[in-house]
Design an enzyme around this catalytic site. Structure first.
Site, PDB file in Angstrom:
ATOM      1  N   SER A 138       0.922  -1.186  -0.073  1.00 26.06           N
ATOM      2  CA  SER A 138      -0.165   0.072  -0.025  1.00 26.06           C
ATOM      3  C   SER A 138       0.821   1.079   0.032  1.00 26.06           C
ATOM      4  CB  SER A 138      -1.042  -0.085   1.299  1.00 26.06           C
ATOM      5  OG  SER A 138      -1.437   1.174   1.372  1.00 26.06           O
ATOM      6  N   LYS A 164      -1.230  -1.122  -4.177  1.00 28.13           N
ATOM      7  CA  LYS A 164      -2.286  -0.481  -3.913  1.00 28.13           C
ATOM      8  C   LYS A 164      -1.918   1.212  -3.663  1.00 28.13           C
ATOM      9  CE  LYS A 164      -4.787  -0.205   0.261  1.00 28.13           C
ATOM     10  NZ  LYS A 164      -5.536  -0.990   1.596  1.00 28.13           N
ATOM     11  N   LYS A 166      -3.153   4.983  -2.172  1.00 26.33           N
ATOM     12  CA  LYS A 166      -4.237   5.690  -1.542  1.00 26.33           C
ATOM     13  C   LYS A 166      -4.547   6.804  -2.424  1.00 26.33           C
ATOM     14  CE  LYS A 166      -4.054   3.465   2.697  1.00 26.33           C
ATOM     15  NZ  LYS A 166      -5.360   2.839   3.279  1.00 26.33           N
ATOM     16  N   ASP A 192      -7.339   2.847  -2.595  1.00 26.82           N
ATOM     17  CA  ASP A 192      -8.128   2.950  -1.459  1.00 26.82           C
ATOM     18  C   ASP A 192      -8.501   4.356  -1.019  1.00 26.82           C
ATOM     19  OD1 ASP A 192      -9.070   2.598   1.090  1.00 26.82           O
ATOM     20  OD2 ASP A 192      -7.432   1.587   1.962  1.00 26.82           O
ATOM     21  N   GLU A 217     -11.340   0.413  -3.060  1.00 26.25           N
ATOM     22  CA  GLU A 217     -11.633   0.275  -1.546  1.00 26.25           C
ATOM     23  C   GLU A 217     -12.209   1.380  -0.968  1.00 26.25           C
ATOM     24  OE1 GLU A 217      -8.231  -1.627   0.349  1.00 26.25           O
ATOM     25  OE2 GLU A 217      -8.918  -1.202   2.351  1.00 26.25           O
ATOM     26  N   ASP A 242     -13.904  -1.858   3.546  1.00 22.14           N
ATOM     27  CA  ASP A 242     -12.667  -1.876   4.882  1.00 22.14           C
ATOM     28  C   ASP A 242     -13.624  -1.319   6.133  1.00 22.14           C
ATOM     29  OD1 ASP A 242     -10.841  -1.614   6.706  1.00 22.14           O
ATOM     30  OD2 ASP A 242      -9.420  -0.834   5.036  1.00 22.14           O
ATOM     31  N   LYS A 266      -9.648  -6.979   8.470  1.00 17.89           N
ATOM     32  CA  LYS A 266      -8.489  -6.728   9.427  1.00 17.89           C
ATOM     33  C   LYS A 266      -8.872  -7.506  10.534  1.00 17.89           C
ATOM     34  CE  LYS A 266      -7.099  -2.751   7.033  1.00 17.89           C
ATOM     35  NZ  LYS A 266      -7.322  -1.239   6.908  1.00 17.89           N
ATOM     36  N   GLY A 294      -3.817  -4.130   6.038  1.00 16.35           N
ATOM     37  CA  GLY A 294      -2.567  -3.921   7.135  1.00 16.35           C
ATOM     38  C   GLY A 294      -2.810  -2.523   7.768  1.00 16.35           C
TER      39      GLY A 294
HETATM   40 MG    MG Z   1      -8.430   0.239   3.486  1.00 20.09          MG
END
Ligand code: MG
Length: 380
Positions: A138, A164, A166, A192, A217, A242, A266, A294
């Site tokens: 990420s 991934k 952000k 995400d 996400e 998430d 998670k 994570g």
């Molecule tokens: Mg997330």
């Protein structure tokens, strides 16, 4: 299981190798809450509470989690005499509402202890079937698309199986376009948003459809499942939830509403391994893929994530980077390493499969509290 004699809470401060920015804020160091449960014969189980410093992921924070553990969760557990994870989880749910990250840390420490007592790996105790788990990375929000593309290229070359990014409004389409261009059409890529878009931002989100993303996400509200369902109906890209999935009931609702095609599990977010297993099984029955996200964990939280990600329906690579991605030096031995984009699951070691570096933990601790069965709130 033998009764629990004491529970030790510790807070550590670990500086991150590089600051990590998401849509709701930036972190340069990690405050980490560790939970150690010790049984009547002195054996220990460890876990890490994923609650961050600020309430910018979910309402829970590390200070709230500490208070919750110290004042309610640990005293209830110690006075009950319950030690097995499932009854402990039911007990804690019956006396404390919410506080799932704090509950998870205690429950997961009990699982780790049980695995050690039984002499089996945490992975196998949880029902894991893999000896290796695929690893994704990420990447936090960067200053400009070119910087992001360079970082993505470097990590892709390191072997990560999924990149991934952000994103947030204003740092999305151009950024993703630059990375897609740099990595080529085949590289598995996802984004995400950490709940930074609104329902009427659909045009910006639909513009992401052309990049062939593995998933988008948590685009909308952190507690929303209904609007995500409406958005999913308008997008080709699979939505992954998430923040919105914090218990089994949320997962059931998301499946009924078709809010998402993928769920990021998670264990810390959903109250522990028991809930994580239940969500995993439910999603598997409904053809919804899951993967393990994570929370900037140390090697202890990472060990728990590796064990969970070895379950069969974890079909997308997890955010299970090696220790060096985040830390100059981890707090476990051996440190977590990655080869060819996979992390080995320590299936032949009892418990979580790594040893806690107690000297380093002591060096890094900024507070510690021992709660024991005879005097649950005694301070050390
Ligand atoms: Mg997330």
């Amino acid at each position: 299981m033998l009764p629990i004699r004491k529970v030790t809470l510790r807070e550590l401060r670990l500086p991150l190798v590089e600051a990590f920015a998401i849509s709701t804020g930036t972190q340069a160091a990690r405050r980490i809450l560790l939970v150690e449960v010790t049984d009547a014969e002195g054996a220990s189980g460890w876990a890490e509470c994923v609650a961050p410093e600020h309430p910018n992921y979910l309402p829970e924070t590390i200070d709230i989690a500490w208070l919750s553990l110290q004042e309610w969760l640990v005293p209830h557990l110690l006075s009950s005499g319950v030690a097995a994870p499932a009854p402990a989880s039911r007990l804690l749910a019956s006396v404390v509402r919410g506080h799932r990250m704090a509950k998870a840390a205690l429950e997961m420490a009990l699982w780790e202890l049980e695995a050690r007592q039984q002499g089996v790996s945490l992975s196998r105790l949880l029902g894991g079937t893999r000896a290796q788990v695929e690893t994704g990375i990420s990447i936090g929000i960067q200053s400009d698309p070119e910087t992001l593309a360079r970082k993505a290229q470097r990590h892709h070359a390191e072997g990560y199986r999924r990149i991934k990014l952000k994103i947030k409004p204003g740092a999305d389409v151009r950024y993703v376009a630059a990375v897609r261009e740099a990595l080529g059409d085949e590289a598995p890529l996802s984004v995400d948003a950490n709940a930074s878009y609104r329902r009427n931002d659909v045009e910006a989100l639909r513009a992401l459809d052309r990049f062939g993303l593995a998933m988008l996400e948590q685009p909308l509200g952190w507690d929303d499942r209904r609007q995500h369902a409406a958005l999913q109906a308008e997008l080709r890209t699979p939505i992954c939830l998430d923040e919105s999935i914090r218990c089994l009931e949320h997962a059931q609702e998301a499946i009924e509403l078709q809010s998402a095609r993928i769920v990021n599990i998670k264990p810390g977010r959903v109250g522990g391994f028991g809930a994580a297993q239940a969500i995993h099984d439910l999603c598997q029955r409904h053809g919804v893929a899951v993967w393990c996200g994570g929370m900037l964990e140390s090697g202890i939280g990472r060990a728990h994530n590796v064990a969970l990600a070895s379950l069969p329906n974890f079909v997308h690579p997890g955010d299970i980077s090696p220790s060096r991605r985040y830390w100059e030096r981890d707090i476990v031995n051996p440190e977590w390493t990655m080869a060819n984009g996979v992390v080995d699951v320590p299936v032949h070691e009892p418990g979580m499969g790594v040893r806690v570096d107690l000297d380093r933990v002591d060096d890094l601790s900024v507070r510690q509290q021992v709660l024991d069965a005879t005097a649950p709130r005694s301070r050390s």
